[in-house]
Design a protein around this motif. Structure first.
Motif, PDB file in Angstrom:
ATOM      1  N   MET A   3       0.669  -1.236   0.116  1.00 38.98           N
ATOM      2  CA  MET A   3       0.085   0.027   0.059  1.00 38.98           C
ATOM      3  C   MET A   3       0.841   1.291   0.064  1.00 38.98           C
ATOM      4  SD  MET A   3      -2.914  -1.055   2.690  1.00 38.98           S
ATOM      5  CE  MET A   3      -1.759  -1.382   3.816  1.00 38.98           C
ATOM      6  N   ILE A   8      -5.365   3.370   7.395  1.00 38.41           N
ATOM      7  CA  ILE A   8      -6.571   3.022   6.577  1.00 38.41           C
ATOM      8  C   ILE A   8      -7.787   3.910   7.046  1.00 38.41           C
ATOM      9  CG2 ILE A   8      -8.105   1.033   5.816  1.00 38.41           C
ATOM     10  CD1 ILE A   8      -5.113   0.593   5.360  1.00 38.41           C
ATOM     11  N   THR A  11     -14.367   4.416   4.886  1.00 41.78           N
ATOM     12  CA  THR A  11     -15.204   4.837   3.997  1.00 41.78           C
ATOM     13  C   THR A  11     -16.308   5.762   4.642  1.00 41.78           C
ATOM     14  OG1 THR A  11     -14.647   3.231   2.636  1.00 41.78           O
ATOM     15  CG2 THR A  11     -16.299   4.412   2.010  1.00 41.78           C
ATOM     16  N   PRO A  30      -7.622  -2.147   2.325  1.00 39.27           N
ATOM     17  CA  PRO A  30      -7.991  -1.313   1.059  1.00 39.27           C
ATOM     18  C   PRO A  30      -8.441  -1.863  -0.122  1.00 39.27           C
ATOM     19  CG  PRO A  30      -5.737  -0.763   2.208  1.00 39.27           C
ATOM     20  CD  PRO A  30      -6.188  -2.051   2.782  1.00 39.27           C
ATOM     21  N   TYR A  31      -8.447  -3.365  -0.321  1.00 41.57           N
ATOM     22  CA  TYR A  31      -8.975  -4.020  -1.419  1.00 41.57           C
ATOM     23  C   TYR A  31     -10.217  -4.221  -1.059  1.00 41.57           C
ATOM     24  CZ  TYR A  31      -4.064  -4.033  -2.444  1.00 41.57           C
ATOM     25  OH  TYR A  31      -2.711  -3.572  -2.763  1.00 41.57           O
ATOM     26  N   LYS A  33     -12.006  -2.252   0.837  1.00 42.33           N
ATOM     27  CA  LYS A  33     -12.851  -1.238   0.423  1.00 42.33           C
ATOM     28  C   LYS A  33     -13.196  -1.072  -1.004  1.00 42.33           C
ATOM     29  CE  LYS A  33     -11.509   2.509   2.434  1.00 42.33           C
ATOM     30  NZ  LYS A  33     -10.541   3.550   2.827  1.00 42.33           N
ATOM     31  N   ARG A 108     -12.215   6.989  -0.446  1.00 45.62           N
ATOM     32  CA  ARG A 108     -12.290   5.666  -1.161  1.00 45.62           C
ATOM     33  C   ARG A 108     -10.625   5.383  -1.137  1.00 45.62           C
ATOM     34  NH1 ARG A 108     -17.027   5.927  -5.587  1.00 45.62           N
ATOM     35  NH2 ARG A 108     -18.643   5.689  -3.931  1.00 45.62           N
ATOM     36  N   PRO A 109     -10.300   4.058  -1.446  1.00 46.47           N
ATOM     37  CA  PRO A 109      -8.755   3.607  -1.194  1.00 46.47           C
ATOM     38  C   PRO A 109      -8.022   4.558  -2.465  1.00 46.47           C
ATOM     39  CG  PRO A 109     -10.258   1.747  -1.182  1.00 46.47           C
ATOM     40  CD  PRO A 109     -10.919   3.123  -1.583  1.00 46.47           C
ATOM     41  N   GLU A 114      -4.347   4.809  -0.491  1.00 43.66           N
ATOM     42  CA  GLU A 114      -4.231   3.414   0.170  1.00 43.66           C
ATOM     43  C   GLU A 114      -3.796   2.424  -0.890  1.00 43.66           C
ATOM     44  OE1 GLU A 114      -7.532   4.402   3.626  1.00 43.66           O
ATOM     45  OE2 GLU A 114      -7.812   2.950   2.159  1.00 43.66           O
ATOM     46  N   VAL A 115      -4.199   2.714  -2.002  1.00 38.69           N
ATOM     47  CA  VAL A 115      -3.883   1.639  -3.361  1.00 38.69           C
ATOM     48  C   VAL A 115      -3.366   2.422  -4.417  1.00 38.69           C
ATOM     49  CG1 VAL A 115      -5.059  -0.136  -4.858  1.00 38.69           C
ATOM     50  CG2 VAL A 115      -5.623   0.127  -2.439  1.00 38.69           C
TER      51      VAL A 115
END
Length: 314
Positions: A3, A8, A11, A30-31, A33, A108-109, A114-115
């Motif tokens: 990440m 984290i 949301t 994150p995934y 999410k 959102r990620p 986060e991603v």
């Protein structure tokens, strides 16, 4: 997968106390999410047309081979989970610039950092492979029907850029399972699932218009179109039209599938539930809009329970 950051962000409209933030390993949150596991209502909304259609087409199957029918319910559940997650991941990749400018979606990620985009694409491929594995368990005709939805899915994120009615396109996309479910059991399509699919389009127009009212101010500012903006203060009047057409379709599809009286009772109760949604919704209260939107999980159970109960009286 690595990440971009260790913190984290929860949301904005996640379910309170979601297991994603309480129990899931931090490395995969994150995934989860991205796949909206912290907001399961979308999976239910994708699943309900599938289960309704399976129950309409499989009335004798419920009693004659309940284990196989249960198996179909499970694999469609897995498929809905995977493909809803894949669709949301794809949508987040395409909409990452918009999401960062909207209060509800900036957590959102991808916009939250986060991603990475590469990680999101890799996760999208994984979810699609899970969905494909499920689809391949169905008959050849059902597989073909399922694959035909990919054009709708691919185009959906761009609709909010070109039309004030992206919710209509979502309806075409999100309710495709009404056709796949019937095709799985019958190996063909008929008027009943087509009417159910058509009606569910208006169901989605209703509940997603309510949902879109949460973001209408931010959407107007960043240039995103929606039915919430198009209908504005006239939303409630239009909800009566959308939900009215949907309720009529429930009765017609049931009539063509030769269901019994219990289904019509459940459809009537479901229609009253939709009417209560309209009377209760406050389009200027985001929390109220989200609550009404989520109530469609319970709505789906009313229809499905009626269908299952009805099969034992045929």
């Amino acid at each position: 997968m690595n990440m971009l950051q260790t913190d984290i962000v929860e949301t904005a409209d996640a379910v309170d106390g979601s297991w994603v933030y309480r129990n899931a390993p931090k490395s995969i949150r994150p995934y989860l999410k991205l796949a909206r596991m912290d907001r399961p209502v979308g999976t239910w909304l994708l699943l309900w047309p599938c289960w309704w259609s399976l129950a309409l087409a499989g009335q004798s199957l419920v009693a004659d081979d309940p284990l196989y029918f249960a198996y179909l319910l499970v694999i469609f559940g897995v498929g809905a989970l995977a493909m809803r997650g894949a669709g949301c991941t794809y949508n987040d990749i395409i909409d990452r610039d918009f999401d960062g400018k909207v209060e509800r979606t900036k957590s959102r990620p991808i916009p939250a950092g986060e991603v990475t985009i590469k990680q999101a694409w890799a996760f999208l491929v994984f979810q699609c492979l899970v969905g494909l594995t499920v689809l391949l368990q169905l008959g050849a005709f059902a597989i073909g029907v399922g694959l035909a939805s990919l054009i709708l899915v691919a185009a959906y994120p761009f609709m909010k850029r070109i039309t004030y009615w992206p919710q209509a396109w979502l309806g075409l996309t999100f309710n495709w399972g009404a056709l796949v479910g019937w095709a799985t059991i019958e190996g063909a399509l008929s008027v009943s699932p087509l009417i159910l699919y058509f009606g569910c389009l208006f169901w989605t127009l209703g509940y997603d218009t309510i949902y879109a009212h949460q973001d209408k101010e931010d959407d107007a500012m960043v240039g995103v179109k929606s039915t919430a903006l198009a209908l504005g203060v006239n939303t409630k009047q239009w909800l009566w039209v959308f939900y009215g057409i949907f309720t009529i379709s429930l009765f017609l599809s049931g009539l063509l599938a030769n269901v019994g009286v219990i289904y019509y009772i459940s459809a009537s109760i479901a229609g009253l539930h939709l009417g209560r949604q309209i009377m209760s919704v406050d389009i200027d209260n985001p929390d109220n809009c989200l609550k009404i939107f989520r109530s469609n999980i319970f709505f789906g159970w009313i229809i499905f329970t009626g269908l299952i109960a009805d099969t034992f009286l045929i």
